[in-house]
Motif scaffolding. Structure first.
Motif, mmCIF file in Angstrom:
data_model
loop_
_atom_site.group_PDB
_atom_site.id
_atom_site.type_symbol
_atom_site.label_atom_id
_atom_site.label_comp_id
_atom_site.label_asym_id
_atom_site.label_seq_id
_atom_site.Cartn_x
_atom_site.Cartn_y
_atom_site.Cartn_z
ATOM 1 N N GLU A 161 -70.429 73.867 108.062
ATOM 2 C CA GLU A 161 -70.921 75.018 109.434
ATOM 3 C C GLU A 161 -72.296 75.170 109.366
ATOM 4 N N SER A 178 -66.945 83.653 101.071
ATOM 5 C CA SER A 178 -67.609 82.422 101.437
ATOM 6 C C SER A 178 -68.894 82.805 102.412
ATOM 7 N N GLU A 228 -68.095 73.778 100.192
ATOM 8 C CA GLU A 228 -68.103 72.751 101.085
ATOM 9 C C GLU A 228 -68.056 73.047 102.425
ATOM 10 N N LYS A 229 -67.241 73.766 102.892
ATOM 11 C CA LYS A 229 -67.039 74.408 104.170
ATOM 12 C C LYS A 229 -68.155 74.856 104.845
ATOM 13 N N SER A 230 -68.835 75.793 104.045
ATOM 14 C CA SER A 230 -69.936 76.701 104.523
ATOM 15 C C SER A 230 -70.899 75.593 104.843
ATOM 16 N N ASP A 290 -62.599 86.722 101.850
ATOM 17 C CA ASP A 290 -61.499 85.943 101.918
ATOM 18 C C ASP A 290 -60.328 86.462 101.593
ATOM 19 N N SER A 301 -66.338 80.895 97.530
ATOM 20 C CA SER A 301 -65.355 79.887 97.547
ATOM 21 C C SER A 301 -65.748 79.088 98.864
ATOM 22 N N GLU A 302 -64.994 77.833 98.864
ATOM 23 C CA GLU A 302 -65.153 77.069 100.184
ATOM 24 C C GLU A 302 -66.678 76.757 100.402
#
Length: 464
Positions: A43, A110, A38-40, A104, A35-36
């Motif tokens: 970062e 993630s 895009e956030k990974s 998570d 999941s996430e």
């Protein structure tokens, strides 16, 4: 001359990019749904930019960023980031880092980027580059290296030992060798480049020049401070003296046609040239004795010594006398006193030692006539390859156990055999105060003929 290739190491990435738009597939890492993503990616982009900013000076483009490597829906352990060109690298490269998975609150995982980005990474086989935002690598993957200090014009310099080529690898060509009477210079490879060194000592060539790097496997007997020894790179009418020895790889900023560059070794006024294009000597006849492949000392031969009598048997009212002789020889590529022989030749030093008894006059009733005698060597010649060569009489060496008259010749360096001949002339006036024979002649002259002394050299040289 070997040239260093400048290739776009990142070009392979263009042909393997497989993009999917927003709302792409559910990705899996080590069997766990992610999941996430895009956030990974945000970062890892931030971490990589910080890594580049804190490390070696580098060039990146506005489109340089990080990518997942995926096979179908599975994410590989390593991400790649770039393109980037670091100071000290010859090519544009990509960095890589290992993902770490973090659980998570939704029974999914993630990805978090690793703390270390490794340089010069290759794309993992059977994967595609992927970003959830559909951003692609730049169309032009080659980036300029950051600026480096410019080397001093016309001045050679040496690379640190750790930056010399690895000699344990396979040999690509036969070394180029130049020899002096006191040492050997052996070149294993050359390179042409715009820049040399790593990030700690990177230099770029002055305007209008390129770097010629010469890699040595041996550099012995060359003393830059010596009055008789010198080394330089010559390109056309331009000479670049190499005035120090500080390692195994020298870098010369050269202008002009570097394909015609020569490494020139000078010893006591004689120049030897090595073509740096193919590592061959440009004139095999120059200093040929150093490369002749023959032993210094000849093989033993019974004909190198002997005895000769003036007459077969003693008779009254006749001259008598005898000569014993020994012949030694030595081949020299160079002699400190006589310097270099002519092109294609070597020195042959023959040392002729002689011991004489008489001549004296044998009169009646055992009375004798004695003479003030002078011994001279005449017509000293050697036969080499069917030709007769006359020698030059040199020093007379008188030793306790050995010695003799030196006779010097220039002979073809590749000739393994010579035949020596000489006349030993004895002449002088009668010693009236010490002679007892009344009928002794007023003077005497006699020539002993030394003939066909074999000087044969072994076929293999001690030094190869």
């Amino acid at each position: 001359m070997k040239k260093k290739a400048t290739s776009a190491a990142a070009a392979v990435f263009v042909s393997v990019i497989g993009l999917t738009g927003c709302g792409g597939p559910q990705l899996v890492y080590n069997g766990q749904e992610l999941s996430e993503v895009e956030k990974s990616m945000e970062e890892i982009d931030a971490a990589w930019k910080q890594s580049v900013a804190n490390g070696v000076e580098a060039t990146v483009s506005d489109d340089s960023r990080c990518y997942l490597q995926i096979s179908e829906d599975t994410v590989a352990e390593a991400a790649v980031c770039g393109p980037v060109h670091y100071l000290g690298d010859d090519e544009t490269t990509w960095d890589g880092t290992q993902w770490e998975s973090v659980a998570d609150d939704k029974d999914k995982y993630s990805l978090r980027p690793g703390s270390i980005f490794a340089h010069g990474q290759q794309l993992q086989a059977n994967t595609q580059l992927y970003r959830p935002d559909d951003k692609e690598p730049p169309a032009e993957l080659d980036l300029d290296e950051p600026d480096a200090p410019v080397a001093e014009k016309d001045k050679p310099f040496w690379l640190p030992v750790g930056q010399a080529p690895d000699e344990s690898g396979p040999a690509t060509a036969k070394p180029g060798v130049l020899k002096s009477p006191v040492g050997t210079v052996s070149v294993v490879s050359t390179e042409m480049s715009e820049r040399v060194g790593d990030a700690s000592n990177r230099k770029q060539a002055p305007e209008g020049t390129r770097f010629l790097t010469i890699n040595f496997s041996e550099l012995s007997g060359f003393e830059p401070s010596s009055d008789v020894s010198a080394m330089a790179v010559v390109v056309g009418d331009k000479t670049y003296p190499i005035e120090t020895v500080e390692g195994k790889s020298v870098v010369v900023p050269v202008a002009g046609d570097a394909e015609k560059a020569l490494l020139q070794l000078t010893y006591d006024g004689l120049d030897q040239d090595l073509s740096l294009a193919d590592l061959s000597r440009t004139d095999d006849a120059v200093a040929a004795g150093l490369y002749s492949g023959l032993e210094t000392e000849p093989k033993e031969s019974d004909s190198r010594s002997g005895e000769m009598a003036m007459n077969a048997a003693k008779e009254d009212n006749t001259f008598s006398g005898s000569l014993s002789y020994n012949v030694k020889a030595e081949r020299l590529a160079y002699d400190q006193e006589r310097k270099w022989p002519a092109a294609g030749m070597s020195w042959l030093k023959v040392t002729l030692s002689t011991t004489t008894n008489g001549p004296k006059w044998d009169g009646e009733s055992y009375k004798s006539g004695f003479y003030n005698l002078t011994k001279t060597i005449e017509a000293p010649t050697v036969q080499v390859d069917g030709k007769s060569i006359t020698g030059e009489v040199g020093d007379l060496n008188i030793g306790v156990f050995s010695g003799g008259q030196e006779i010097w010749y220039q002979v073809p360096s590749a000739s393994p055999q010579a035949t020596f001949s000489a006349d030993v002339k004895m002449a002088g006036a009668l010693k009236s105060d010490s002679s007892s024979a009344e009928n002794s002649p007023a003077s005497v002259e006699h020539v002993y003929q030394i003939r066909d002394v074999n000087l044969e050299f072994a076929p293999q040289a001690k030094n190869g």
